[in-house]
Scaffold this active site. Structure first.
Site, PDB file in Angstrom:
ATOM      1  N   GLY A   8      37.270  34.092  -6.716  1.00  0.00           N
ATOM      2  CA  GLY A   8      38.119  33.994  -5.524  1.00  0.00           C
ATOM      3  C   GLY A   8      37.738  32.842  -4.614  1.00  0.00           C
ATOM      4  N   GLY A  37      39.935  23.182  15.492  1.00  0.00           N
ATOM      5  CA  GLY A  37      39.314  24.509  15.427  1.00  0.00           C
ATOM      6  C   GLY A  37      37.807  24.377  15.268  1.00  0.00           C
ATOM      7  N   ARG A  56      42.769  32.318   8.934  1.00  0.00           N
ATOM      8  CA  ARG A  56      43.252  32.635   7.591  1.00  0.00           C
ATOM      9  C   ARG A  56      44.548  33.429   7.667  1.00  0.00           C
ATOM     10  NH1 ARG A  56      40.596  30.052   3.708  1.00  0.00           N
ATOM     11  NH2 ARG A  56      40.831  31.762   2.258  1.00  0.00           N
ATOM     12  N   ASP A 107      39.392  40.455   2.657  1.00  0.00           N
ATOM     13  CA  ASP A 107      40.117  39.708   3.696  1.00  0.00           C
ATOM     14  C   ASP A 107      41.508  40.270   3.948  1.00  0.00           C
ATOM     15  OD1 ASP A 107      37.954  38.052   3.874  1.00  0.00           O
ATOM     16  OD2 ASP A 107      39.026  36.193   3.421  1.00  0.00           O
ATOM     17  N   HIS A 156       1.306  35.365   9.404  1.00  0.00           N
ATOM     18  CA  HIS A 156       1.179  34.121  10.171  1.00  0.00           C
ATOM     19  C   HIS A 156       0.766  32.995   9.247  1.00  0.00           C
ATOM     20  CE1 HIS A 156       0.289  31.396  13.434  1.00  0.00           C
ATOM     21  NE2 HIS A 156      -0.860  31.123  12.822  1.00  0.00           N
TER      22      HIS A 156
HETATM   23  P1  FAD Z   1      39.291  36.172  -1.988  1.00  0.00           P
HETATM   24  O1  FAD Z   1      37.931  35.642  -2.180  1.00  0.00           O
HETATM   25  O2  FAD Z   1      40.284  35.315  -1.289  1.00  0.00           O
HETATM   26  O3  FAD Z   1      39.825  36.558  -3.434  1.00  0.00           O
HETATM   27  C1  FAD Z   1      41.103  37.028  -3.632  1.00  0.00           C
HETATM   28  C2  FAD Z   1      41.501  36.734  -5.064  1.00  0.00           C
HETATM   29  O4  FAD Z   1      42.740  37.376  -5.333  1.00  0.00           O
HETATM   30  C3  FAD Z   1      41.723  35.252  -5.327  1.00  0.00           C
HETATM   31  O5  FAD Z   1      40.991  34.872  -6.463  1.00  0.00           O
HETATM   32  C4  FAD Z   1      43.228  35.125  -5.556  1.00  0.00           C
HETATM   33  O6  FAD Z   1      43.552  34.114  -6.500  1.00  0.00           O
HETATM   34  C5  FAD Z   1      43.557  36.508  -6.104  1.00  0.00           C
HETATM   35  N1  FAD Z   1      44.948  36.909  -5.888  1.00  0.00           N
HETATM   36  C6  FAD Z   1      45.663  36.831  -4.735  1.00  0.00           C
HETATM   37  N2  FAD Z   1      46.904  37.346  -4.925  1.00  0.00           N
HETATM   38  C7  FAD Z   1      46.966  37.766  -6.211  1.00  0.00           C
HETATM   39  C8  FAD Z   1      47.982  38.379  -6.997  1.00  0.00           C
HETATM   40  N3  FAD Z   1      49.167  38.670  -6.475  1.00  0.00           N
HETATM   41  N4  FAD Z   1      47.709  38.641  -8.287  1.00  0.00           N
HETATM   42  C9  FAD Z   1      46.507  38.342  -8.834  1.00  0.00           C
HETATM   43  N5  FAD Z   1      45.503  37.765  -8.134  1.00  0.00           N
HETATM   44  C10 FAD Z   1      45.729  37.485  -6.842  1.00  0.00           C
HETATM   45  N6  FAD Z   1      32.116  34.254   3.802  1.00  0.00           N
HETATM   46  C11 FAD Z   1      30.800  34.538   3.856  1.00  0.00           C
HETATM   47  O7  FAD Z   1      30.418  35.704   3.848  1.00  0.00           O
HETATM   48  N7  FAD Z   1      29.866  33.546   3.913  1.00  0.00           N
HETATM   49  C12 FAD Z   1      30.206  32.233   3.926  1.00  0.00           C
HETATM   50  O8  FAD Z   1      29.346  31.360   3.982  1.00  0.00           O
HETATM   51  C13 FAD Z   1      31.590  31.902   3.867  1.00  0.00           C
HETATM   52  N8  FAD Z   1      31.987  30.621   3.860  1.00  0.00           N
HETATM   53  C14 FAD Z   1      33.314  30.327   3.747  1.00  0.00           C
HETATM   54  C15 FAD Z   1      33.714  28.998   3.744  1.00  0.00           C
HETATM   55  C16 FAD Z   1      35.058  28.667   3.639  1.00  0.00           C
HETATM   56  C17 FAD Z   1      35.479  27.224   3.608  1.00  0.00           C
HETATM   57  C18 FAD Z   1      36.027  29.715   3.516  1.00  0.00           C
HETATM   58  C19 FAD Z   1      37.482  29.382   3.373  1.00  0.00           C
HETATM   59  C20 FAD Z   1      35.642  31.040   3.540  1.00  0.00           C
HETATM   60  C21 FAD Z   1      34.283  31.364   3.661  1.00  0.00           C
HETATM   61  N9  FAD Z   1      33.861  32.692   3.698  1.00  0.00           N
HETATM   62  C22 FAD Z   1      32.528  32.971   3.796  1.00  0.00           C
HETATM   63  C23 FAD Z   1      34.820  33.812   3.645  1.00  0.00           C
HETATM   64  C24 FAD Z   1      34.868  34.410   2.238  1.00  0.00           C
HETATM   65  O9  FAD Z   1      35.145  33.402   1.300  1.00  0.00           O
HETATM   66  C25 FAD Z   1      35.919  35.497   2.188  1.00  0.00           C
HETATM   67  O10 FAD Z   1      35.678  36.428   3.214  1.00  0.00           O
HETATM   68  C26 FAD Z   1      35.915  36.218   0.858  1.00  0.00           C
HETATM   69  O11 FAD Z   1      36.143  35.325  -0.212  1.00  0.00           O
HETATM   70  C27 FAD Z   1      36.965  37.335   0.827  1.00  0.00           C
HETATM   71  O12 FAD Z   1      36.927  37.963  -0.409  1.00  0.00           O
HETATM   72  P2  FAD Z   1      38.215  38.682  -1.017  1.00  0.00           P
HETATM   73  O13 FAD Z   1      37.787  39.202  -2.351  1.00  0.00           O
HETATM   74  O14 FAD Z   1      38.774  39.612  -0.029  1.00  0.00           O
HETATM   75  O15 FAD Z   1      39.307  37.542  -1.196  1.00  0.00           O
END
Ligand code: FAD
Length: 466
Positions: free
Chosen positions: A39, A178, A267, A307, A439
């Site tokens: 992701g 931002g 986001r 997210d 330490h």
């Molecule tokens: P995602 O990681 O967004 O994964 C969702 C997945 O679902 C994706 O692979 C997508 O392709 C897939 N998907 C979506 N819709 C469909 C569908 N209809 N069918 C099939 N697949 C689908 N967080 C931290 O904790 N530490 C950090 O240092 C940090 N740094 C970051 C830096 C950046 C630049 C960004 C943008 C984010 C950062 N984050 C960080 C936030 C973190 O990446 C997210 O909170 C996290 O990835 C969320 O996980 P998720 O599994 O909910 O979603």
């Protein structure tokens, strides 16, 4: 009987751990991913940004080498090599997840998924439509960069964080719209690489969600790094798009030109197109899927995590929510608790925070002791040449229980976990004080901050007698 016990949609840090936990609990599991497993976190977020930061931090250290009595000449970034390394790290981790899915007997289906009115998962795969019959569904579709209507994102100068990670050269100049976590981390990467940076923030301070003392000190550090931060300012209109740049008019009336402009304002939640209206899964006005404490949506047997449910948009929160949903989808009884969620910002210096901060405690009228210790008084920090920043503990004045910590300084993202464990165990500042810390080490700053709460810190001068 259904074909699958559980189908997970999305293989980010919310989805793939959920799938593995379901399989560990004996379930027959499929996971659907439309892009890359791992992701945002692995491919366009946490890991690529931290890999770039590892390169730029090394450059910054090397430039300071003479202060440590070491002569290094010819320090130069090689952007192509930096990007190649980033890709290798990402590919290694993605490969590891693919192996884990296989080893756990999880069926990975590539394609875009939605849910139909019969609660089946419908996948648009490369070779046609696949319908998956599932007992339980976990939605983990994450989020994408939010865009602002002020900007035309088809123009080469306008970038989201995903575009910025894929740049094929180091831009000469960059406007960052931002000053939150993502914008600040990119500012650190590119300022070391020599990019001229102007950062715009609508609110009256940078990192508006952080403790004000942390934000203030960070602003002065950024300024020393040559980053021009303009608060209470935004882009009013774009005056010109060029193939090699952009010219904008700010709300202050100033005009600015830069080679690139990065929009990092938050986001947008990936809930559209999932068929949620048909199935009756409720969302709020911003598209966040509404869940209860067990991560179940308004429809029985459909869970949502990460997210896409909003709240704390961090990878580790997504993972813990995924594990909670997985337990509940496979006959368990688990609830999510959010009072101990460490949040780290990988700027220079780093920021690590957990629990309540001093501002929130004041706003809520809590009776707390806010106790600090500066890294400038810590032997290890001085030895490392990283003697900036502080540890701040927020402690319940009556019970002495630790309610939160804000750490800015060397390895803050590691240090914060000592306080996170302390908070999880419900321990007191006195408990931290009673724990012998090695330490010289950075965690001694936490020990000293805990001792300072009781006026017992050895390395803090007592208040002057009048
Ligand atoms: P995602 O990681 O967004 O994964 C969702 C997945 O679902 C994706 O692979 C997508 O392709 C897939 N998907 C979506 N819709 C469909 C569908 N209809 N069918 C099939 N697949 C689908 N967080 C931290 O904790 N530490 C950090 O240092 C940090 N740094 C970051 C830096 C950046 C630049 C960004 C943008 C984010 C950062 N984050 C960080 C936030 C973190 O990446 C997210 O909170 C996290 O990835 C969320 O996980 P998720 O599994 O909910 O979603």
């Amino acid at each position: 009987m259904s074909e699958y016990d559980v189908v997970v949609i999305g293989a980010g840090p919310g989805g793939y751990p959920a799938a593995i936990r379901c399989a560990q609990r004996g379930a027959k599991v499929a996971i659907v991913e439309k892009d890359k497993v791992g992701g945002t976190c692995l491919n366009w977020g946490c890991i690529p940004t931290k890999t770039l930061l590892a390169s730029t931090e090394l450059i910054a250290h090397a430039r300071e080498a003479e202060k440590f009595g070491v002569k290094i000449t010819g320090i130069e970034p090689d952007w192509t090599a930096i990007q190649d390394r980033k890709q290798k790290v990402t590919d290694t981790l993605v490969g590891g997840i693919l192996q884990l899915l296989k080893a756990n007997g999880i069926k990975l289906i590539e394609g875009s998924a939605s849910i139909n009115k019969d609660k089946n998962v419908v996948v648009q795969a490369a070779d046609g439509e696949v319908i998956l019959d599932a007992d339980k569904i976990i939605i983990a579709t994450g989020s994408d960069p939010a865009e602002l209507p002020t900007f035309d994102f088809s123009q080469p100068a306008v970038m989201t964080s995903t575009d910025a990670l894929a740049l094929d050269h180091i831009p000469k100049s960059l406007i960052i719209v931002g000053s939150g976590v993502i914008g600040s981390e990119f500012a650190c990467v590119f300022s070391v690489l020599g990019t001229e940076i102007v950062m715009l923030e609508l609110m009256d301070r940078m990192l508006p969600t952080e403790d004000s003392r942390v934000a203030k000190q960070m602003r002065s550090t950024f300024r020393k790094q040559g980053i021009d931060i303009r608060t209470e300012t935004t882009v009013e209109e774009v005056l010109e798009y060029r193939p090699d740049g952009i010219k904008v008019k700010l709300s202050s009336g100033d005009e600015l030109e830069a080679e690139k402009l990065l929009v990092s304002i938050g986001r947008k939640f990936n809930s559209a197109g999932l068929g949620l209206e048909e199935t009756g899964v409720e969302t709020d006005e911003r598209g966040r899927i509404i869940v209860d404490q067990t991560m179940e949506t308004s429809v029985d047997g459909i869970f949502a995590v990460g997210d896409v449910v909003g709240g704390i948009l961090l990878a580790h929160t997504a993972t813990f929510e995924g594990l909670c949903a997985a337990e509940n989808a496979t006959g368990g009884n688990s609830t999510m608790k959010y009072h101990v969620v460490p949040a780290c910002i990988f700027t220079t210096p780093e920021i690590g925070s957990v629990g309540i901060n001093a501002d929130r405690a004041e706003e809520q009228g809590l009776d707390v002791i806010v106790s600090r210790f500066s890294f400038g008084a810590l032997g290890k920090a001085l030895a490392m040449g990283e003697d900036y920043g502080f540890v701040q503990l927020v402690i319940d004045a009556k019970t002495d229980v630790v309610l939160g910590a804000q750490i800015m300084g060397p390895h803050a993202s590691d240090l914060v976990h000592e306080v996170a464990v302390a908070m999880h165990m419900g321990t007191t500042a006195a408990d931290i004080s009673a724990t012998i810390h090695a330490h010289p080490s950075l965690p001694e700053a936490i020990l000293e901050a805990a001792e300072a709460a009781h006026g017992k810190a050895i390395h803090v001068a007592p208040p002057r007698k009048k």
